[in-house]
Write an enzyme that holds these catalytic residues in place. Structure first.
Site, PDB file in Angstrom:
ATOM      1  N   SER A   1       0.793  -1.239   0.000  1.00 35.02           N
ATOM      2  CA  SER A   1       0.000   0.000   0.000  1.00 35.02           C
ATOM      3  C   SER A   1       0.820   1.282   0.000  1.00 35.02           C
ATOM      4  CB  SER A   1      -0.924   0.036   1.221  1.00 35.02           C
ATOM      5  OG  SER A   1      -2.020  -0.806   1.029  1.00 35.02           O
TER       6      SER A   1
ATOM      7  N   TYR B   1      -4.293   3.249   7.679  1.00 35.25           N
ATOM      8  CA  TYR B   1      -5.533   2.474   7.760  1.00 35.25           C
ATOM      9  C   TYR B   1      -6.455   3.077   8.837  1.00 35.25           C
ATOM     10  CZ  TYR B   1      -2.608  -0.797   5.117  1.00 35.25           C
ATOM     11  OH  TYR B   1      -1.789  -1.353   4.194  1.00 35.25           O
TER      12      TYR B   1
ATOM     13  N   TYR C   1      -1.794  -1.312 -10.828  1.00 36.35           N
ATOM     14  CA  TYR C   1      -1.895  -1.338  -9.363  1.00 36.35           C
ATOM     15  C   TYR C   1      -1.201  -2.572  -8.796  1.00 36.35           C
ATOM     16  CZ  TYR C   1      -4.252  -1.812  -4.808  1.00 36.35           C
ATOM     17  OH  TYR C   1      -4.536  -1.962  -3.474  1.00 36.35           O
TER      18      TYR C   1
ATOM     19  N   LYS D   1       0.712   3.501  -2.985  1.00 37.87           N
ATOM     20  CA  LYS D   1      -0.386   4.441  -3.239  1.00 37.87           C
ATOM     21  C   LYS D   1       0.095   5.890  -3.200  1.00 37.87           C
ATOM     22  CE  LYS D   1      -4.109   1.460  -1.399  1.00 37.87           C
ATOM     23  NZ  LYS D   1      -3.480   0.137  -1.351  1.00 37.87           N
TER      24      LYS D   1
ATOM     25  N   VAL E   1       0.837  -3.601   4.224  1.00 37.32           N
ATOM     26  CA  VAL E   1       0.651  -4.836   4.985  1.00 37.32           C
ATOM     27  C   VAL E   1       1.894  -5.727   5.035  1.00 37.32           C
ATOM     28  CG1 VAL E   1      -1.851  -5.014   4.812  1.00 37.32           C
ATOM     29  CG2 VAL E   1      -0.406  -5.969   2.999  1.00 37.32           C
TER      30      VAL E   1
END
Lengths: 318, 318, 318, 318
Positions: free
Chosen positions: B65, B246, B194, B68, B264
């Site tokens: 992540s 998160y 992605y 991103k 993660v």
């Protein structure tokens, strides 16, 4: 970089006043009606003790959701962060400020944070005092001290209206009673205190003083006494940045970039770390609940004065 | 205030490593298994160009992540904020990072922000290039430049696993196709890009360089060229503060107080405005998805080095 | 097809009593405790006026949610379906019986149906009478008439407990006040009436009589007087089939196949169109709120006596 | 009670046709356009083998959601109820037929029931056959048999449109793959079979035959062979009653009172237990997805012919 002056603030008021036309005044709140649609008061108080102000900065209006900042400051000081954040979270939410469904979602059915209605009612239960009267007197006394304004008081007509139209807040309080966030003993008093705090009358100068108090880490300007511990003030400002402007909080964090809290009567308090407090009143609000003219004023101030905390003033030509 | 040194970072690694025992390693990601449970790498790169590092800072792991952040930077540079934020919001959410229900909630069925899975897939559709290969080459090239590390590349095994286990992401992409956020033409390519970006291998030094690039407003240290416009970098950092960790983002904004993004696989990138970048790798993550040891390291660093942006270093004894 | 007899019902009680071990007794309700865990009373009253009964059919327990059937019957008779179904929907829901979030979802913020808590509180506001006392007297009088049992009355201890633990119901009532489903004048009285009705003491014989009254289209057996219009009775039965057994309503419609309503004290009322009423009491309930032993008894009765309305008795060998 | 005749059905068509003006035709489905706005075909086939029909009963239209009934019948016959209801629930829902958020809610992330899109895709995975072609051939063969219509087939143009506009259904399938409801191997085929079944062309006569087959407990009229076990047919009818008419299912259960299933092309199949099947086509649908004129026809038929299953015909003068 633009230099602060009363003239500069006057220009901003002039430039932003027309944005009020994009919004509406919540006219079921006593003291607000269509005649105040284009009101706009903007006040800045710097950590140097200077005040710059223009527009309807002398108009008083009801505190509404901005009171949630005071509730959180006092609860943190009275009980400490461990107890406060057992009762209420510190996470932003995408639900509405008066959402009840999000109480069914979150861990332990706690409110997501202290700046939504449920969270502020829960936090109000943590302001110390023997009775609601006594607890509210402490609130008034604290507010009068940090705004250096002895006249601050509750508007009885607004309070009566809050109670009369308070069924959603009652639902939030009793729901939290049902899930154990509030005890049977706490909920009615917390709700009453919450309604009283929403009904306090204030003007943009006093709001700017509150912002300045936050920027000065919990001390009056020029004083060394910590009225609120610096750590608590820092906590409140972080939560304001993420959750202070209803469901536009993210947009304001990006476009304005410092801690803010607004209310449906059109007020906004802003705290620029290490620099100044900002008080705004502009009763025409948009659908998200934020002052239309006030929001525009904040965007201009942030840009002109380079107030965005994600922007480093030492790096030139950005 | 604590002085930065390799020894200091080593102490932090030593103190925080035991916190890994509170978490678990996501062992379905190739390259991660229980043997890396207590790994912890911490690297700081200052705007002065100094590097301080300790622990398993040479271990590579998949970007997940954290990618991103890169997606958003490049999309903003390629298309500008108006087009980017028509496709994706800039508001925090209380839903999970891979939530699909929140796409049914929000205005125009847009993802709430670019740092949740749906938002990042949507943003990936705005990285320019003729083919997915070409677009991914641009990503690699950008990453290699800002990390000054020519070896950065995708891990094929991780990519294969991402594709094989990508049904939730496929669901997000096709849902957005159904609501018009993505066109028929865009969704498959955005999803592939992605997955590739999630599969890039990186270490804590490179992460710290990314953080430093953000702190330096989109420029390499000592260079004047804006690789990304400063305004876009500021936007990314504001969103990281609100939505980078998160459903603990609020907690980190309060307790650590500067922009972060975690993944993660246990990585975290941090950007302290005007001061430094931080890269952390600690594969044991908690239930919210954040590195247990890494989170503890951040809390200590923020306190020791006074890095919280809601805290004014000029005000002493706070 | 099995022939009805007291012996047959005794066999069913014997066979089903062990299923109680799968459930728990809600012991915060006065009158219920672990000593009643394996109680099971089953009573059938046919349209021919015959009664078949076995087990603890003489035990009384509090009415709880089964009262919602009576509330709806009386509201329909007092105000007609147009007014009732303006205040409350007639659609099944997948949310919990005490959900408050589903009040934020549905058209006009109405409760989905009259058999969930919010819906029953709203419906209670439509039982006529000058005061709550007068309205509750009408309820008791109606219940005594259709059960032919003059002893039916409220249990004061249960009522006190309902009020004391009624914060969730208060939240539902005030939320509906806030959205205009209930007026300021109505909500407190509707809530009080709702709590009183939940506290009525009843046994399985009286429940079977209620079921029989429904099966007989709103008339006492052998009488021609329509105490409730047949159309209203039909409406109530259709809603019971879809929404009478909490979040297992669908399962019961499939597996049992006739209108039912259960309560958390372990009671169930059943109405087999054109044939019989069934009353069951079995205090050990499962996680969905339905009597474990009672549910099993219904499955056996439906199969043995071919009571499923989706099954045509004229078609042999099915 | 009204006597059935072609003239009577003609009167109903005449009386109900104007209700089409309250709805809209879904004109992105090939074969449907505004020219069919006021079409209305009504056909009844009784268990005695009589057919009564009027209006545009010869027009074919695409099966759409009515196919879900066939999917469920075949899956139950192929795998039995235990396996079917492990994959999909049997509870009604208040969410939309194409909701994806409700897959995040329910136990085991299963679809609530087989008559919403997600549920039908999951159920389609349980129709046996070696390839999608083979499985679809079994569906066509079954349909041709129970409608006694050898011409029933898929419309290629509708199928192409389903696939092209199928991103929401793809999202549902891949979401279920991500939660384990469907395996990697199953989802693409189940989706393709689902799209093919939606694209079958049918008319009101064939629909009435399907309804009659359900009323006759899984047998052709005058035949003794159970093509589908009676227990499965009963299950399907119970679920139709609770969940067959989108978010108006409850309203139809109350106002019409027998099992129904509608589709967005304006078709409705109805099954009156022990009596008749009803087929309706009326392409102008309301906002809930149900045929405006068709719904009105059902209300009149139910009242005139006393078809409500919650109403006992033996009790006179109701």
């Amino acid at each position: 970089m633009t230099k602060l002056s009363n003239e500069y603030i006057e220009e901003i008021v002039k430039a932003c006043r027309p944005f009020a036309a994009k919004g509406n005044v919540i006219d079921h709140i006593p003291g607000l009606d269509q005649s105040s649609l284009t009101d706009l008061g903007v006040t800045i108080v710097t950590l140097d003790g200077e005040t710059y102000s223009a527009g309807e900065d002398h108009h008083t209006f009801s505190f509404q959701s901005i009171s949630k900042v005071i509730t959180l400051l006092m609860a943190l000081e009275d009980f400490g962060k461990d107890i406060v954040f057992q009762k209420v979270g510190m996470e932003p939410t995408d639900d509405f400020f008066n959402s009840i469904s999000n109480l069914e979602d979150y861990e332990g059915k706690r409110p997501y944070n202290p700046l939504i209605n449920s969270g502020a009612i829960a936090t109000a239960s943590l302001i110390k005092g023997g009775s609601v009267d006594e607890r509210f007197d402490r609130v008034l006394s604290f507010l009068q001290k940090i705004t250096e304004n002895k006249d601050i008081n509750m508007n009885q007509e607004v309070y009566d209206s809050e109670v009369k139209n308070g069924s959603r807040n009652k639902a939030l309080a009793y729901f939290m009673e049902s899930t154990g966030v509030l005890s049977n003993q706490e909920s009615d008093d917390a709700l009453d205190l919450y309604h009283r705090m929403n009904s306090i009358e204030i003007n943009s100068l006093s709001l700017a003083k509150i912002g300045c108090f936050l920027s000065n880490h919990g001390r009056l300007i020029g004083r060394k006494t910590q009225l609120i511990q610096a750590e608590h003030v820092r906590t409140v400002k972080a939560i304001m940045l993420m959750a202070g402007m209803y469901n536009e909080s993210g947009t304001y964090a990006v476009e304005v970039g410092f801690p803010l809290k607004s209310g449906v009567s059109g007020g906004i308090v802003g705290s620029v770390p290490g620099s100044m407090g900002i008080g705004i009143i502009g009763p025409a609000i948009n659908k998200k609940g934020n002052s239309c003219a006030g929001g525009e004023a904040l965007r201009i101030l942030s840009r002109d004065l380079m107030l965005n905390i994600f922007h480093d003033k030492n790096v030139k030509n950005l």
